[in-house]
Design a protein around this motif. Structure first.
Motif, PDB file in Angstrom:
ATOM      1  N   GLN A 121       0.836  -1.205   0.000  1.00 41.78           N
ATOM      2  CA  GLN A 121       0.000   0.000   0.000  1.00 41.78           C
ATOM      3  C   GLN A 121       0.869   1.253   0.000  1.00 41.78           C
ATOM      4  OE1 GLN A 121      -2.691   0.387   3.402  1.00 41.78           O
ATOM      5  NE2 GLN A 121      -4.246   1.194   2.046  1.00 41.78           N
ATOM      6  N   LEU A 122       0.595   2.134  -0.944  1.00 41.75           N
ATOM      7  CA  LEU A 122       1.327   3.393  -1.054  1.00 41.75           C
ATOM      8  C   LEU A 122       0.847   4.388  -0.007  1.00 41.75           C
ATOM      9  CD1 LEU A 122       1.315   3.721  -4.954  1.00 41.75           C
ATOM     10  CD2 LEU A 122       3.183   2.914  -3.503  1.00 41.75           C
ATOM     11  N   PRO A 123       1.613   5.462   0.241  1.00 40.67           N
ATOM     12  CA  PRO A 123       1.196   6.452   1.248  1.00 40.67           C
ATOM     13  C   PRO A 123      -0.183   7.055   0.996  1.00 40.67           C
ATOM     14  CG  PRO A 123       3.503   6.773   0.685  1.00 40.67           C
ATOM     15  CD  PRO A 123       2.976   5.747  -0.267  1.00 40.67           C
ATOM     16  N   ASN A 124      -0.605   7.112  -0.261  1.00 38.03           N
ATOM     17  CA  ASN A 124      -1.943   7.653  -0.565  1.00 38.03           C
ATOM     18  C   ASN A 124      -3.040   6.598  -0.414  1.00 38.03           C
ATOM     19  OD1 ASN A 124      -1.600   6.034  -2.804  1.00 38.03           O
ATOM     20  ND2 ASN A 124      -1.734   7.690  -4.300  1.00 38.03           N
ATOM     21  N   ARG A 125      -2.680   5.440   0.146  1.00 35.01           N
ATOM     22  CA  ARG A 125      -3.588   4.335   0.473  1.00 35.01           C
ATOM     23  C   ARG A 125      -4.018   3.511  -0.739  1.00 35.01           C
ATOM     24  NH1 ARG A 125      -5.067   4.127   5.488  1.00 35.01           N
ATOM     25  NH2 ARG A 125      -6.898   2.818   5.068  1.00 35.01           N
ATOM     26  N   THR A 126      -3.446   3.789  -1.907  1.00 35.07           N
ATOM     27  CA  THR A 126      -3.754   2.961  -3.068  1.00 35.07           C
ATOM     28  C   THR A 126      -2.983   1.645  -2.979  1.00 35.07           C
ATOM     29  OG1 THR A 126      -2.009   4.007  -4.390  1.00 35.07           O
ATOM     30  CG2 THR A 126      -4.234   4.934  -4.552  1.00 35.07           C
ATOM     31  N   LEU A 127      -3.510   0.633  -3.668  1.00 30.91           N
ATOM     32  CA  LEU A 127      -2.949  -0.721  -3.639  1.00 30.91           C
ATOM     33  C   LEU A 127      -2.434  -1.046  -5.037  1.00 30.91           C
ATOM     34  CD1 LEU A 127      -5.958  -2.267  -1.691  1.00 30.91           C
ATOM     35  CD2 LEU A 127      -3.753  -1.605  -0.707  1.00 30.91           C
ATOM     36  N   PRO A 128      -1.164  -0.719  -5.321  1.00 25.78           N
ATOM     37  CA  PRO A 128      -0.691  -0.739  -6.706  1.00 25.78           C
ATOM     38  C   PRO A 128      -0.681  -2.116  -7.368  1.00 25.78           C
ATOM     39  CG  PRO A 128       1.146  -0.455  -5.186  1.00 25.78           C
ATOM     40  CD  PRO A 128      -0.105  -0.292  -4.389  1.00 25.78           C
ATOM     41  N   LEU A 129      -0.522  -3.178  -6.580  1.00 26.06           N
ATOM     42  CA  LEU A 129      -0.463  -4.515  -7.174  1.00 26.06           C
ATOM     43  C   LEU A 129      -1.835  -5.170  -7.245  1.00 26.06           C
ATOM     44  CD1 LEU A 129       2.507  -3.885  -6.807  1.00 26.06           C
ATOM     45  CD2 LEU A 129       2.866  -6.253  -6.088  1.00 26.06           C
ATOM     46  N   THR A 131      -4.491  -3.116  -8.001  1.00 25.07           N
ATOM     47  CA  THR A 131      -5.241  -2.253  -8.914  1.00 25.07           C
ATOM     48  C   THR A 131      -5.491  -2.874 -10.294  1.00 25.07           C
ATOM     49  OG1 THR A 131      -4.603  -0.229  -7.788  1.00 25.07           O
ATOM     50  CG2 THR A 131      -5.208  -0.020 -10.104  1.00 25.07           C
ATOM     51  N   PRO A 132      -4.466  -3.395 -10.998  1.00 25.18           N
ATOM     52  CA  PRO A 132      -4.755  -3.892 -12.351  1.00 25.18           C
ATOM     53  C   PRO A 132      -5.704  -5.075 -12.369  1.00 25.18           C
ATOM     54  CG  PRO A 132      -2.502  -4.427 -11.723  1.00 25.18           C
ATOM     55  CD  PRO A 132      -3.021  -3.478 -10.701  1.00 25.18           C
ATOM     56  N   GLY A 176     -17.246   1.900  -4.219  1.00 21.08           N
ATOM     57  CA  GLY A 176     -16.872   2.791  -5.308  1.00 21.08           C
ATOM     58  C   GLY A 176     -15.379   2.906  -5.527  1.00 21.08           C
ATOM     59  N   GLY A 177     -14.639   1.865  -5.169  1.00 23.16           N
ATOM     60  CA  GLY A 177     -13.190   1.866  -5.385  1.00 23.16           C
ATOM     61  C   GLY A 177     -12.835   1.473  -6.810  1.00 23.16           C
ATOM     62  N   ILE A 178     -11.690   0.837  -6.974  1.00 21.60           N
ATOM     63  CA  ILE A 178     -11.218   0.482  -8.316  1.00 21.60           C
ATOM     64  C   ILE A 178     -12.180  -0.499  -8.993  1.00 21.60           C
ATOM     65  CG2 ILE A 178      -9.348  -0.539  -9.652  1.00 21.60           C
ATOM     66  CD1 ILE A 178      -8.628   2.133  -8.457  1.00 21.60           C
ATOM     67  N   VAL A 179     -12.579  -1.545  -8.280  1.00 21.70           N
ATOM     68  CA  VAL A 179     -13.506  -2.516  -8.859  1.00 21.70           C
ATOM     69  C   VAL A 179     -14.812  -1.838  -9.232  1.00 21.70           C
ATOM     70  CG1 VAL A 179     -14.915  -4.555  -8.396  1.00 21.70           C
ATOM     71  CG2 VAL A 179     -12.519  -4.527  -7.704  1.00 21.70           C
ATOM     72  N   GLY A 180     -15.385  -1.106  -8.296  1.00 21.15           N
ATOM     73  CA  GLY A 180     -16.668  -0.454  -8.533  1.00 21.15           C
ATOM     74  C   GLY A 180     -16.628   0.555  -9.656  1.00 21.15           C
ATOM     75  N   THR A 181     -15.551   1.322  -9.728  1.00 18.05           N
ATOM     76  CA  THR A 181     -15.425   2.329 -10.774  1.00 18.05           C
ATOM     77  C   THR A 181     -15.345   1.681 -12.148  1.00 18.05           C
ATOM     78  OG1 THR A 181     -14.315   3.859  -9.262  1.00 18.05           O
ATOM     79  CG2 THR A 181     -14.012   4.255 -11.618  1.00 18.05           C
ATOM     80  N   LEU A 314      -0.310  -7.512 -14.779  1.00 18.78           N
ATOM     81  CA  LEU A 314       0.287  -7.840 -13.489  1.00 18.78           C
ATOM     82  C   LEU A 314       1.791  -7.646 -13.498  1.00 18.78           C
ATOM     83  CD1 LEU A 314      -0.212  -8.882 -10.635  1.00 18.78           C
ATOM     84  CD2 LEU A 314       0.028 -11.212 -11.510  1.00 18.78           C
ATOM     85  N   THR A 315       2.460  -8.147 -14.532  1.00 22.93           N
ATOM     86  CA  THR A 315       3.916  -7.989 -14.602  1.00 22.93           C
ATOM     87  C   THR A 315       4.306  -6.517 -14.641  1.00 22.93           C
ATOM     88  OG1 THR A 315       4.196 -10.124 -15.712  1.00 22.93           O
ATOM     89  CG2 THR A 315       6.002  -8.554 -15.905  1.00 22.93           C
TER      90      THR A 315
END
Length: 371
Positions: A121-129, A131-132, A176-181, A314-315
């Protein structure tokens, strides 16, 4: 470092943890890459492509696990792989341990250092791995939901977008996060009437701005959820709490009020599911079951249905972390990268992620105390 890429063994899982291009990047940095034969076949990558990138292709999973200092996978290990675990080895993959206490205990007992893609988890609370794959799953949720709304699959026989003179389907998205959007993008593109339930006022403002009022947002609370679920033709569960079991927001009583032949797609099923009637995960081979007259789609590895797209995506996001771990070693890599440190779920026999420890009722140990 020696990095191993075994073939995925979960049923109908055709993704692979690394493309030949990713293997080539590691080789350029002086690392050895061992790939099990056929690992990339389901995603359209041949053994010859891995060999051309400098990887060593071997025949058996046992050899990959035995030789590699770090194993990079897509899905969490299943019991038949537990015997390959060994102390000090790094395992880097999706783990979802909050819903898998047996796996968590096996990893801890074996002394494996287990890093979960989904809790980095990045400092902005996003989950970079995450997300895709969340983008893929969100888009697929509407694609699959639309299919199972067809009467041939037991659905209501409703076209998402309707036609002139016939109203569109009601698509209700909880989260309403990444999946929902991404689900909303697809549903709106097909002409559906879309409602997103979300607890964050800031996120609702964002969705309203991005979609320019084309969808409706509602505050996520039991009253609004119950009202929306009752109207749904397609209900999508898109709720995630990093590292923790998904909250059960839709009760069985709510599901009983749904239209006969409506469809539920619970994207959170690999975190335990956010809908009470989703009591088990399904597979791409047998993706749905019926309960209270409602079709339930609960495939735990939805992106595995589009493996080439998923593997490439993913890669793109994992390779930098793999290279950090390979080049610096575990301790220096997590000490320098706080986001990567949050991905560590198990280390030296201890559970090192607080939400995972709480979910599976095991003691939590701070990672810092073990480094």
């Amino acid at each position: 470092m020696i990095v191993g890429i075994p073939k995925e063994v979960k049923k109908q899982e055709n993704r692979v943890a690394m493309t030949p291009a990713g293997a080539g990047m590691l080789r350029q940095q002086g690392h050895e890459v061992i790939v099990q034969t056929g690992a990339g076949a389901g995603s359209g990558f041949t053994d010859e492509e891995y060999t051309a990138a400098g990887a060593v292709v071997v025949g058996q999973a046992e050899e990959v696990w035995r030789r590699a200092e770090m194993i990079v996978k897509v899905k969490e290990p299943i019991p038949e792989e537990f015997g390959f675990f060994r102390s000090g080895q790094i395992l880097f993959t999706y783990l979802h341990l909050a819903a898998a206490p047996q796996l968590a205990k096996a990893l801890a007992d074996a002394g494996v250092t287990a890093i979960a893609y989904e809790t980095i988890q990045l400092p902005n609370r996003t989950l970079p791995l995450l997300t895709p794959m969340s983008e893929v799953a969100g888009r697929m949720s509407v694609q699959e939901g639309a299919k199972y709304l067809e009467s041939f699959f037991g659905g209501r026989g409703v076209l998402l977008g309707g036609v002139p003179g016939v109203p569109p389907a009601e698509v209700i998205i909880i989260g309403g996060g990444i999946v929902g959007t991404n689900a909303a993008k697809m549903a709106l593109g097909l002409g559906a009437d879309v409602v997103v339930l979300e607890k964050s006022a800031e996120r609702m403002r964002y969705l309203d701005d991005v979609f320019q009022g084309r969808l409706r947002t509602l505050t996520s609370n039991p009253h609004n959820i119950a009202s929306a679920v009752r109207k749904a033709d397609l209900l999508i569960g898109a709720v995630l709490v990093p590292g923790a079991r998904a909250p059960r927001l839709v009760t069985e009583e709510m599901v009983k009020t749904m239209k006969k032949g409506a469809v539920i797609v619970d994207v959170a099923v690999d975190q335990g599911g956010s809908i009470e009637t989703v009591d088990h995960a399904t597979t791409h081979e047998n993706p749905v079951y019926e309960k209270h007259g409602v079709i339930h789609y609960a495939v735990a590895n939805m992106p595995g249905g589009v493996p080439r797209t998923s593997t490439l995506a993913l890669t793109n996001v994992t390779i930098d972390y793999v290279m950090q771990l390979a080049s610096k070693g575990f301790g220096p890599a997590v000490a320098k990268d706080a986001a990567l440190a949050l991905g560590v779920n198990v280390h030296k026999g201890a559970i090192t992620h607080p939400q995972v420890a709480e979910a599976i009722d095991l003691p939590f140990t701070a990672l810092e105390s073990l480094l």
